[in-house]
Design an enzyme around this catalytic site. Structure first.
Site, PDB file in Angstrom:
ATOM      1  N   HIS A 131      -2.514 -50.125  36.676  1.00 18.44           N
ATOM      2  CA  HIS A 131      -2.287 -49.144  37.747  1.00 18.44           C
ATOM      3  C   HIS A 131      -1.927 -49.914  39.030  1.00 18.44           C
ATOM      4  O   HIS A 131      -2.668 -49.918  40.014  1.00 18.44           O
ATOM      5  CB  HIS A 131      -3.560 -48.309  37.939  1.00 18.44           C
ATOM      6  N   GLN A 134      -1.933 -48.243  42.664  1.00 20.66           N
ATOM      7  CA  GLN A 134      -3.293 -48.023  43.163  1.00 20.66           C
ATOM      8  C   GLN A 134      -3.850 -49.291  43.803  1.00 20.66           C
ATOM      9  O   GLN A 134      -4.449 -49.251  44.878  1.00 20.66           O
ATOM     10  CB  GLN A 134      -4.204 -47.591  42.002  1.00 20.66           C
ATOM     11  N   ASP A 213     -14.849 -46.938  38.977  1.00 19.86           N
ATOM     12  CA  ASP A 213     -13.887 -45.929  38.519  1.00 19.86           C
ATOM     13  C   ASP A 213     -14.630 -45.110  37.469  1.00 19.86           C
ATOM     14  O   ASP A 213     -15.711 -45.506  36.994  1.00 19.86           O
ATOM     15  CB  ASP A 213     -12.648 -46.644  37.923  1.00 19.86           C
ATOM     16  N   ARG A 278      -2.416 -44.621  49.429  1.00 17.71           N
ATOM     17  CA  ARG A 278      -1.426 -44.545  48.350  1.00 17.71           C
ATOM     18  C   ARG A 278      -0.055 -44.232  48.958  1.00 17.71           C
ATOM     19  O   ARG A 278       0.967 -44.774  48.534  1.00 17.71           O
ATOM     20  CB  ARG A 278      -1.802 -43.448  47.333  1.00 17.71           C
TER      21      ARG A 278
END
Ligand code: CP
Ligand code: NVA
Length: 306
Positions: A131, A134, A213, A278
């Site tokens: 990712h 991110q 996470d 982001r």
């Protein structure tokens, strides 16, 4: 073909100096958030999803539009890809319509295959392996809150997944210490060279950043989570870290499994700044990827690659 196409699929594929330049550009673009430069004027981004998303979808769409560009969004199941049409044909056709493609595609090998046939940049909006967008937003957030990332201690808790894999790559590129506290049976799953422990308190000791996470990534619904309980980020773990330590989470949180409500809502929590970032990080990633399509960044700015 023949031209240099700048894909953003894995941090390890992009020169470290370029990633640092993209990060600096993200800081600059955030400062210009109320008068964004119209550098994407006339450019279009296709966004394709095979999984749910709130942040990735919203932030890419707004990033393109604030800088003067356009977007088109599709769910993969609505496309001919996966039916009768090949990856190669899809890649060639999209290359005739838009200037870049952002994909949230579970299968990273399929994304890489697609990128081999496009004449435009492919950007990874999350796969089961990684990712990268991110983590660029996370680097921006850490630097905003704590100053330069180099030399900081980041402690990761819980599962070994796409986000932790990319943190491992980032630690080598941006020069920070990373310790992962994970259940013993997952240690073999972690990419080689990472610092892994089963002891959550040892990982948290003197950390600048505590990050976690979900224990149940998209597609893992129904997974048992008992073994992760000792890795919940809670007030007890936060007191082991530095006094000014921050708490991070890419979101969405599974309430209140991987983090306690107390920590997620505490002053140490920077989760909504992280979500906002982001947008700014992606503007800079898009600017780098689309430079070959004619995007001109500020005269003073140099991506330091090639
Ligand atoms: N953090 C993140 O990628 O969120 P979404 O799944 O909502 O895009
Ligand atoms: N590891 C999570 C991240 C979500 C942004 C997942 O893959 O679902």
């Amino acid at each position: 073909m023949g031209k240099n196409v700048r894909h953003f699929i894995d941090l390890d594929d992009v020169p470290p100096e370029t990633l640092k330049a993209i990060l600096s550009h993200a800081h600059e673009l955030k400062k210009q958030k109320f008068n964004p430069p119209q550098i994407f004027h006339g450019l279009s981004l296709a966004m394709v999803f095979d999984k749910r998303s709130t942040r990735t979808r919203m932030s890419f769409e707004i990033a393109m539009k604030q800088l003067g560009g356009h977007t088109v969004v599709m769910n993969m199941e609505e496309m001919q890809l996966g039916g009768s049409e090949s990856i190669e044909s899809t890649a060639n056709v999209l290359s005739r319509y838009v200037d870049g493609i952002m994909l949230r595609m579970s299968d990273q090998a399929m994304m890489v295959e697609l990128s081999k046939h496009t004449q435009i940049p492919v950007i990874n909006g999350m796969t089961n392996e990684s990712h990268p967008c991110q983590i660029m937003a996370d680097m921006l957030t850490i630097e905003e809150k704590l100053g330069p990332i180099e030399g900081k201690k980041v402690a990761w808790f819980g599962d070994s997944n796409n986000v932790s894999n990319t943190f491992i790559q980032a630690s080598k590129i941006f020069g920070f210490e990373l310790v992962l506290a994970l259940p013993e049976d997952l240690h073999g799953k972690v990419p080689a060279g990472a610092d892994v422990t089963a002891d959550a308190k040892a990982a948290a000791k003197d950390a600048d950043v505590l990050v976690t996470d979900t224990w149940v990534s998209l597609g893992q619904e129904g997974k048992t989570i008992e073994k992760f309980q000792p890795y919940q980020v809670n007030a007890d773990l936060m007191t082991t870290a530095k006094d000014n330590a921050i708490f991070m989470h890419c979101l969405p949180i599974h309430e209140w499994e991987e983090v306690s409500e107390e920590v997620a809502k505490s002053p140490a929590s920077v989760i909504y700044d992280e979500a906002e970032n982001r947008l700014h990080a992606q503007k800079a990633i898009l600017a780098w990827c689309l430079e070959e399509a004619g995007v001109s960044v500020q005269d003073s700015f140099d991506f330091a690659d090639e």
